[in-house]
Write an enzyme that holds these catalytic residues in place. Sequence first.
Site, PDB file in Angstrom:
ATOM      1  CB  SER A  40      -0.864  -0.018   1.256  1.00 42.01           C
ATOM      2  OG  SER A  40      -1.470   1.235   1.448  1.00 42.01           O
ATOM      3  CE1 TYR A  44      -3.986  -1.976   5.065  1.00 43.90           C
ATOM      4  CE2 TYR A  44      -3.194   0.169   4.366  1.00 43.90           C
ATOM      5  CZ  TYR A  44      -3.636  -1.091   4.057  1.00 43.90           C
ATOM      6  OH  TYR A  44      -3.727  -1.485   2.747  1.00 43.90           O
ATOM      7  CE  LYS A  81      -1.809  -4.540   3.421  1.00 42.81           C
ATOM      8  NZ  LYS A  81      -2.082  -5.814   2.734  1.00 42.81           N
TER       9      LYS A  81
END
Length: 324
Positions: free
Chosen positions: A117, A141, A145
């Site tokens: 991402s 998050y 990643k």
Amino acid sequence: MTWMVTGGAGYIGSHVLRAFVTAGVPAVAVDDLSTGRAHFVPDGVPLVRGTILDADLLARTIDEHDIVGVVHTAGFKYAGVSVDRPLHTYEQNIEGTRRLLAVMSEHGVDKMVFSSSAAVYGTPDADLVTEATSKNPASPYGESKLVAEWLLAALGRASDLRHTSLRYFNVVGSAYDDVYDASPHNLVPLVLKALTDGQTPRIFGSDYNTPDGTCVRDYIHVGDLAAAHVAAAESLAAGRELQPAYNLGSGEGMSVAQIMQSIRRVSGVDFEPEVHDRRPGDPDRIVASGDTAARDLGWTMSYTVEEMMASAWRAWQAALAATP
Ligand code: UDP
């Protein structure tokens, strides 16, 4: 030569599966249906229902389907929510990836294409983000990643694993009218939902340091994104060298206000968005160069932003029509 697509019943995973079908490459979906929908999985593709945390299920699937490689799209993808649910995010995205890699390693599956991402960059201090731009994730998050990318890299050094990570920017649109983005947190589905619920779409902040004051992002079409996954999988299968990571960005920025105007045009719904306070943590502008992916993966923007919005609207309307 079958590929396993984790998260195959999701918005992105099911687009990847359909791109595999189009390319004539056999594929299997694994999905726990926590956010995915079984009917997104294309006809003829088996759906194995279960979580990537279930090593036995992964092992059985690899054996039963003779899996040669994995496209790993399963994960918890809500950056904002991850701030309040860090342990859940790390479990799904880091521990889930670790277990998947362990099972792959035990079973001799040596190819992985990973869904990463733009969130690994945080708020980049660059007009055009390249793969070398420094990584400063601003949420659990984004951290998860980045750590998952490190897991792939570390195992790649320690074993025969061949891998690449695709860093998505703002993924929108639908390549098929029966698959749509149902995310309750992203701009396009939120605007479409507001319109169909008879509410007014909201702009989070109009005092950013951008030409029209609203945030600028790099929007890419999910169909182009899916094609890049298949190109990456086929490159790994053919033994070609890939970079550890690629930005899937367009090089062009669009503001929230411009996206709203485009949705107004394609939907035919006349609306004036309400300007609200800023959403915490939103950077002014993030736009990425997709040049490296264009060179190695044939990455291309085959849809205009207007087509992205029109396809999102069509799929949204189709979903509404299909709901009893
Ligand atoms: N946004 C907005 N209204 C909404 C949802 C999002 O103005 O109802 C803005 C958000 O503040 C950000 C941009 O749209 O500037 C894109 O947000 P999204 O959550 O889709 O993706 P992000 O770039 O944050 O990953």
